[in-house]
Design a protein around this motif. Structure first.
Motif, PDB file in Angstrom:
ATOM      1  N   SER A 298      25.395  47.975  31.709  1.00 42.93           N
ATOM      2  CA  SER A 298      26.979  48.452  31.880  1.00 42.93           C
ATOM      3  C   SER A 298      27.544  48.070  33.186  1.00 42.93           C
ATOM      4  O   SER A 298      27.434  47.276  33.330  1.00 42.93           O
ATOM      5  CB  SER A 298      26.070  49.521  33.396  1.00 42.93           C
ATOM      6  N   PHE A 299      29.059  48.377  32.939  1.00 45.65           N
ATOM      7  CA  PHE A 299      30.040  47.719  33.529  1.00 45.65           C
ATOM      8  C   PHE A 299      30.488  48.878  34.737  1.00 45.65           C
ATOM      9  O   PHE A 299      30.945  49.965  34.706  1.00 45.65           O
ATOM     10  CB  PHE A 299      30.870  46.858  32.675  1.00 45.65           C
ATOM     11  N   ILE A 300      31.283  48.361  36.246  1.00 48.33           N
ATOM     12  CA  ILE A 300      31.093  48.730  37.221  1.00 48.33           C
ATOM     13  C   ILE A 300      32.470  48.493  37.609  1.00 48.33           C
ATOM     14  O   ILE A 300      33.068  47.172  37.235  1.00 48.33           O
ATOM     15  CB  ILE A 300      30.359  48.735  38.344  1.00 48.33           C
TER      16      ILE A 300
ATOM     17  N   SER B 260      20.440  46.607  33.906  1.00 52.53           N
ATOM     18  CA  SER B 260      21.840  46.847  34.848  1.00 52.53           C
ATOM     19  C   SER B 260      22.958  46.895  35.240  1.00 52.53           C
ATOM     20  O   SER B 260      23.189  46.935  34.165  1.00 52.53           O
ATOM     21  CB  SER B 260      21.451  44.442  34.947  1.00 52.53           C
ATOM     22  N   ALA B 261      23.923  45.739  35.521  1.00 54.11           N
ATOM     23  CA  ALA B 261      25.100  46.332  35.265  1.00 54.11           C
ATOM     24  C   ALA B 261      24.965  45.137  35.346  1.00 54.11           C
ATOM     25  O   ALA B 261      24.863  44.303  36.992  1.00 54.11           O
ATOM     26  CB  ALA B 261      25.522  47.255  36.202  1.00 54.11           C
ATOM     27  N   VAL B 262      27.090  44.811  35.501  1.00 58.52           N
ATOM     28  CA  VAL B 262      28.336  43.625  36.008  1.00 58.52           C
ATOM     29  C   VAL B 262      29.064  44.877  36.690  1.00 58.52           C
ATOM     30  O   VAL B 262      29.974  45.496  35.899  1.00 58.52           O
ATOM     31  CB  VAL B 262      29.159  43.255  34.903  1.00 58.52           C
ATOM     32  N   LEU B 263      29.284  44.491  37.986  1.00 57.42           N
ATOM     33  CA  LEU B 263      30.245  44.832  38.512  1.00 57.42           C
ATOM     34  C   LEU B 263      31.473  44.082  39.164  1.00 57.42           C
ATOM     35  O   LEU B 263      31.289  42.876  39.741  1.00 57.42           O
ATOM     36  CB  LEU B 263      29.346  45.130  39.639  1.00 57.42           C
ATOM     37  N   ALA B 264      32.912  44.605  38.890  1.00 58.71           N
ATOM     38  CA  ALA B 264      33.528  43.573  38.991  1.00 58.71           C
ATOM     39  C   ALA B 264      34.691  43.504  40.584  1.00 58.71           C
ATOM     40  O   ALA B 264      34.809  44.738  40.087  1.00 58.71           O
ATOM     41  CB  ALA B 264      34.791  43.887  37.840  1.00 58.71           C
TER      42      ALA B 264
ATOM     43  N   PRO C  69      33.702  51.398  31.172  1.00 59.48           N
ATOM     44  CA  PRO C  69      33.000  51.514  32.520  1.00 59.48           C
ATOM     45  C   PRO C  69      31.991  52.743  32.539  1.00 59.48           C
ATOM     46  O   PRO C  69      32.554  54.001  32.278  1.00 59.48           O
ATOM     47  CB  PRO C  69      34.333  51.297  33.839  1.00 59.48           C
ATOM     48  N   ARG C  70      30.963  52.763  33.581  1.00 57.70           N
ATOM     49  CA  ARG C  70      30.348  53.533  33.997  1.00 57.70           C
ATOM     50  C   ARG C  70      31.667  54.741  35.457  1.00 57.70           C
ATOM     51  O   ARG C  70      31.065  55.223  35.393  1.00 57.70           O
ATOM     52  CB  ARG C  70      29.383  53.475  34.611  1.00 57.70           C
TER      53      ARG C  70
ATOM     54  N   SER D 214      41.966  48.171  35.269  1.00 56.60           N
ATOM     55  CA  SER D 214      40.367  48.744  35.758  1.00 56.60           C
ATOM     56  C   SER D 214      40.143  50.456  34.837  1.00 56.60           C
ATOM     57  O   SER D 214      39.364  50.277  34.601  1.00 56.60           O
ATOM     58  CB  SER D 214      40.373  49.048  36.488  1.00 56.60           C
ATOM     59  N   VAL D 215      41.175  51.030  34.068  1.00 58.42           N
ATOM     60  CA  VAL D 215      40.875  52.451  33.355  1.00 58.42           C
ATOM     61  C   VAL D 215      40.967  52.273  31.462  1.00 58.42           C
ATOM     62  O   VAL D 215      41.967  52.049  31.737  1.00 58.42           O
ATOM     63  CB  VAL D 215      42.527  53.577  34.122  1.00 58.42           C
ATOM     64  N   GLY D 216      40.227  52.247  31.222  1.00 57.58           N
ATOM     65  CA  GLY D 216      40.254  52.009  29.525  1.00 57.58           C
ATOM     66  C   GLY D 216      39.499  51.549  28.828  1.00 57.58           C
ATOM     67  O   GLY D 216      39.610  51.783  27.702  1.00 57.58           O
ATOM     68  N   GLY D 217      38.483  50.599  29.587  1.00 52.60           N
ATOM     69  CA  GLY D 217      37.973  49.656  28.856  1.00 52.60           C
ATOM     70  C   GLY D 217      38.082  48.194  28.088  1.00 52.60           C
ATOM     71  O   GLY D 217      37.207  47.357  27.249  1.00 52.60           O
TER      72      GLY D 217
END
Length: 367
Positions: free
Chosen positions: A124-126, A98-102, A161-162, A139-142
């Motif tokens: 996974s992270f979106i 699964s994934a978590v989406l922000a 993120p993926r 949102s960029v860089g983790g």
């Protein structure tokens, strides 16, 4: 459609920047991530505007999804809210595929990313950022984190993120202060990394504030590319990535002493950049001309460059907050300073008296 790649070997990921892309989040996920289930994390206001659109795009490509809401504001970044989101993920039987989406700004991204990092040891992270600040920076860089009562972002980890999907059109519903907060991070990128990008912001600031979509798309892509290059070279902030903290040591202290209520994060960073420029000048590094260019560009972006004298912020309060900053290394405060526009550097040998002097003069000044 600009696509910026964050190059991290087998963990590389695309940043898609396209007006109208919010309705295609599902299609992009099907292409780049393809999770078997998604927990969409947002707040009530953003979910009301964009939640159904994103859920419908996921449904259209056969990705099951549910939505969990957290309160607005920086204080939502708490361990308690992280636990509540994990409770929801467990209740929905989300597994490692699964994934978590922000879906939201930097607060949502930090909190949702932290949950993605620790749930089942990482899923996974979106990122689907809806504020300008989140689009060009958070949102960029983790980096993921929640706050602690002793300071901002003290509990967190790196979890890339993926996929990042950026739709500049969503900025049209953003309050003016939120737009300014994002512009602060863009100015920061120019000051520390790229003089030509800074010049571009100087010439295009009026169009950026007017939310011209072409200007926004290119400027956002430019900021993302600058940050992506830094992250690719130094993912865990062992060296060059620390440059991205320009204005943040002072700025985080201002946020802490005002309980995260008075300033938007970007506004605090703008004030912190002014203090960092003062310190750079005091040390004989930055010219008056370049410090003035920074100040005028921040002003042109609609950002504060001074605090009100009656604000009850004290020098001792700022210094105490800095002592708890996560950028303290072996008991020494780490500052990012500027030699000139486009040339930042990291220093951890700054005398406390010099920092105290900057804090005192900044709190007393009217600019």
């Amino acid at each position: 459609m600009p696509i910026v790649t964050v190059s991290l070997a087998d963990r590389s990921y695309p940043i898609v920047i396209e007006p109208g892309s919010l309705s295609r989040v599902g299609a992009f996920m099907a292409e780049y991530a393809r999770p078997h289930g998604v927990l969409v994390v947002s707040n009530p206001a953003i979910a009301e505007q964009y939640g159904e659109l994103v859920l419908a795009s996921l449904q259209a490509v056969g990705i099951p999804a549910c939505m969990a809401l957290v309160p607005p504001g920086d204080r939502a970044k708490s361990l308690r809210n992280a636990e509540r989101l994990i409770d929801r993920a467990v209740a929905e039987r989300l597994d490692r595929t699964s994934a978590v989406l922000a879906l939201g700004g930097g607060v949502i991204g930090d909190l949702a990313g932290f949950v993605a990092a620790i749930y089942l040891r990482g899923v996974s992270f979106i990122q689907v950022p809806t504020s300008l600040l989140a689009q060009v920076d958070a949102s960029v860089g983790g980096k993921t984190a929640v706050n602690h009562r002793a300071g901002k972002n003290l509990v967190g980890c790196f979890h890339q993120p993926r996929l990042v999907v950026i739709d500049p059109c969503v900025l049209e519903t953003l309050p003016r202060r939120e737009v300014g907060a994002g512009l602060a991070e863009m100015v920061k990128h120019g000051v520390i990394l790229d003089a030509s990008y800074f010049i571009r912001l100087e010439s295009g600031m009026r169009r950026l504030r007017a939310l011209d979509q072409d200007e926004l798309t290119e400027a956002i892509a430019g900021s993302c590319a600058l940050k992506a290059s830094v992250v690719a070279a130094d993912e865990r902030e062992a060296g060059r990535r620390a440059l991205l903290n320009y204005g943040h040591t002072f700025g985080h202290a201002l946020e802490t002493v005002t309980c995260y209520r008075r300033y938007k994060h970007g506004e605090a960073v703008a004030l912190g950049m002014e203090m960092a420029a003062m310190l750079s000048q005091d040390l004989g590094l930055l010219s008056h001309e370049d410090a003035l260019r920074q100040r005028e560009l921040l002003r042109a972006a609609g950002l504060p460059v001074a605090v009100k004298r009656a604000s009850h912020i004290t020098v001792d309060g700022l210094l105490a907050a800095m002592e708890h900053d996560k950028k303290v290394v072996r008991g020494r405060l780490r500052f990012v300073l500027a030699k000139r526009i486009g040339a930042g550097f990291v220093a951890d040998d700054i005398p406390v008296d010099a920092v105290r002097s900057v804090c005192r003069r900044f709190l007393e000044s009217e600019r």
